[in-house]
Enzyme design. Structure first.
Site, PDB file in Angstrom:
ATOM      1  N   ASP A 154       0.809  -0.526 -13.634  1.00  0.00           N
ATOM      2  CA  ASP A 154       1.540  -1.219 -12.564  1.00  0.00           C
ATOM      3  C   ASP A 154       2.014  -2.590 -13.041  1.00  0.00           C
ATOM      4  OD1 ASP A 154       0.772   0.960 -11.140  1.00  0.00           O
ATOM      5  OD2 ASP A 154      -0.043  -0.132  -9.432  1.00  0.00           O
TER       6      ASP A 154
ATOM      7  N   GLY B 180       0.800  -1.231   0.000  1.00  0.00           N
ATOM      8  CA  GLY B 180       0.000   0.000   0.000  1.00  0.00           C
ATOM      9  C   GLY B 180       0.828   1.274   0.000  1.00  0.00           C
TER      10      GLY B 180
ATOM     11  N   ALA C 197       3.006  -6.809  -8.337  1.00  0.00           N
ATOM     12  CA  ALA C 197       4.231  -7.619  -8.273  1.00  0.00           C
ATOM     13  C   ALA C 197       3.938  -8.978  -7.646  1.00  0.00           C
ATOM     14  CB  ALA C 197       5.310  -6.877  -7.480  1.00  0.00           C
TER      15      ALA C 197
ATOM     16  N   SER D 168       0.839  -5.089  -5.134  1.00  0.00           N
ATOM     17  CA  SER D 168      -0.210  -6.049  -5.523  1.00  0.00           C
ATOM     18  C   SER D 168       0.076  -6.618  -6.915  1.00  0.00           C
ATOM     19  CB  SER D 168      -1.609  -5.417  -5.465  1.00  0.00           C
ATOM     20  OG  SER D 168      -1.725  -4.350  -6.371  1.00  0.00           O
TER      21      SER D 168
HETATM   22  C1  MEV Z   1      -1.343   3.356  -9.298  1.00  0.00           C
HETATM   23  O1  MEV Z   1       0.005   2.880  -9.160  1.00  0.00           O
HETATM   24  C2  MEV Z   1      -1.464   4.236 -10.505  1.00  0.00           C
HETATM   25  C3  MEV Z   1      -2.837   4.853 -10.733  1.00  0.00           C
HETATM   26  O2  MEV Z   1      -2.720   5.713 -11.861  1.00  0.00           O
HETATM   27  C4  MEV Z   1      -3.900   3.819 -10.961  1.00  0.00           C
HETATM   28  C5  MEV Z   1      -3.758   3.111 -12.298  1.00  0.00           C
HETATM   29  O3  MEV Z   1      -3.081   3.593 -13.198  1.00  0.00           O
HETATM   30  O4  MEV Z   1      -4.393   2.043 -12.432  1.00  0.00           O
HETATM   31  C6  MEV Z   1      -3.258   5.726  -9.547  1.00  0.00           C
END
Ligand code: MEV
Length: 312
Positions: free
Chosen positions: A150, A101, A109, A107
């Site tokens: 991500d 978090g 990874a 998550s």
């Molecule tokens: C999260 O690491 C990045 C955000 O832009 C969400 C996403 O792109 O899915 C906040």
């Protein structure tokens, strides 16, 4: 990254840092992410009985995982289904250096390492499409409607310029970036942060659209500055990106305080990274020595942990 070890098959992934463009990327704008070398490893081995997961946050039968872990549960179940293997006689152990978090992609990874480990255990090739499909299942539970940045960033080894419609395009910065990552110690919930931005968009469409459009321009300028090796320009753009994220309502006092402290300590520019509402900031320095100095100041200013590194 996966390999067979004496104790079973191992799947690995690393964390990521979003340099710029988080949140706007959900609305089709570009974002830049780089690999960050905190690792997660999933070891898959024979264990007569059920499929069992062992991790810091849950240990037990995969089928009985709590609701907040539905994403990784569905991802594991679907991986077995794709491989046409029965859901039994396996233990999956997750060992991670990535704090949860904190906007570092823990998550995505975790799911990436688990999927790689399962495929490696059964000696099956894992295509990029299947990996992204499976990790995407997990991410959809974790984030709501993730852009996909991500899971793309944790699976690759180069900076990427990412757009929802085009995926991630690797590119090279001409000079290393000297960076500090500082952890506020506050757990941020990306699903809530993304939901808050969506709510703001629905309430104040034009204002939020302008901010998102400007973040898209900032990202494009950062990419050019990375290719040109202009760290001062990147720093100034980080600062502007942070202001825009504040205007979207995804920063908080702790993150703003760390950004200010980094700037006071000589950083070229600093911003929150990832979903926000907690998690980490990144600060750019003009050398690794300067990054180490800034890192100390950030700890003195309340960061619970910080890491210094230079991009390759
Ligand atoms: C999260 O690491 C990045 C955000 O832009 C969400 C996403 O792109 O899915 C906040």
């Amino acid at each position: 990254m996966s390999l067979l070890s004496e104790s079973g098959a191992v799947g690995e992934a690393h964390s990521k840092l979003i340099l710029a463009g988080e949140h706007a990327v959900v609305y089709g704008k570009p974002a830049i992410a780089i690999p960050f070398p905190l690792k997660i490893r999933a070891t898959v081995e024979v264990n007569p009985g059920k499929v069992v997961l062992e991790s810091l946050i849950y240990s037990g039968d995969v089928k009985e995982m709590p609701n907040e872990m539905n994403g990784i549960k569905e991802c594991i179940k679907m991986a077995f289904q794709m491989l046409q293997k029965p859901l039994k006689d396996i233990k999956i152990r997750i060992d991670s250096d990535i704090p949860l978090g904190r906007g570092l992609g823990s998550s995505a990874a975790a799911a990436t390492a688990v999927v790689r480990g399962i495929f490696s255990f059964y000696n099956k090739e894992l295509s990029k499409e299947d990996l992204f499909y499976l990790v995407g299942l997990s991410e959809t539970y974790a984030h709501g409607k993730p852009s996909g940045i991500d899971m793309t960033a944790v699976a690759g080894d180069m900076p990427i310029y990412f757009k929802r419609s085009e995926g991630g395009k690797p590119f090279r910065a001409i000079k290393p970036l000297h960076m500090v990552v500082a952890d506020s110690g506050i757990i941020g919930d990306t699903r809530i942060a993304v939901g808050n931005v969506k709510g703001a968009y629905e309430r104040e469409g034009e204002k939020i659209k302008k901010i998102i459009d400007r973040i898209g321009e900032i990202v494009d300028r950062i990419k050019i500055s990375m290719i040109d090796g202009d760290s001062s320009a990147i720093g100034a753009l980080f600062n502007e990106n942070h202001e825009k994220l504040r205007a979207l309502g995804v920063s908080n006092e702790a993150l703003d305080g760390l950004v200010e402290s980094a700037l006071r300590s000589g950083s070229l520019g600093a911003k929150l990274t990832g979903g926000g509402l907690g998690g980490c900031i990144i600060a750019l320095a003009d050398s690794l020595e300067a990054a180490k100095r800034i890192s100390k100041e950030l700890i003195a200013a309340g960061a619970v942990k910080s890491w210094c590194f230079s991009t390759g």
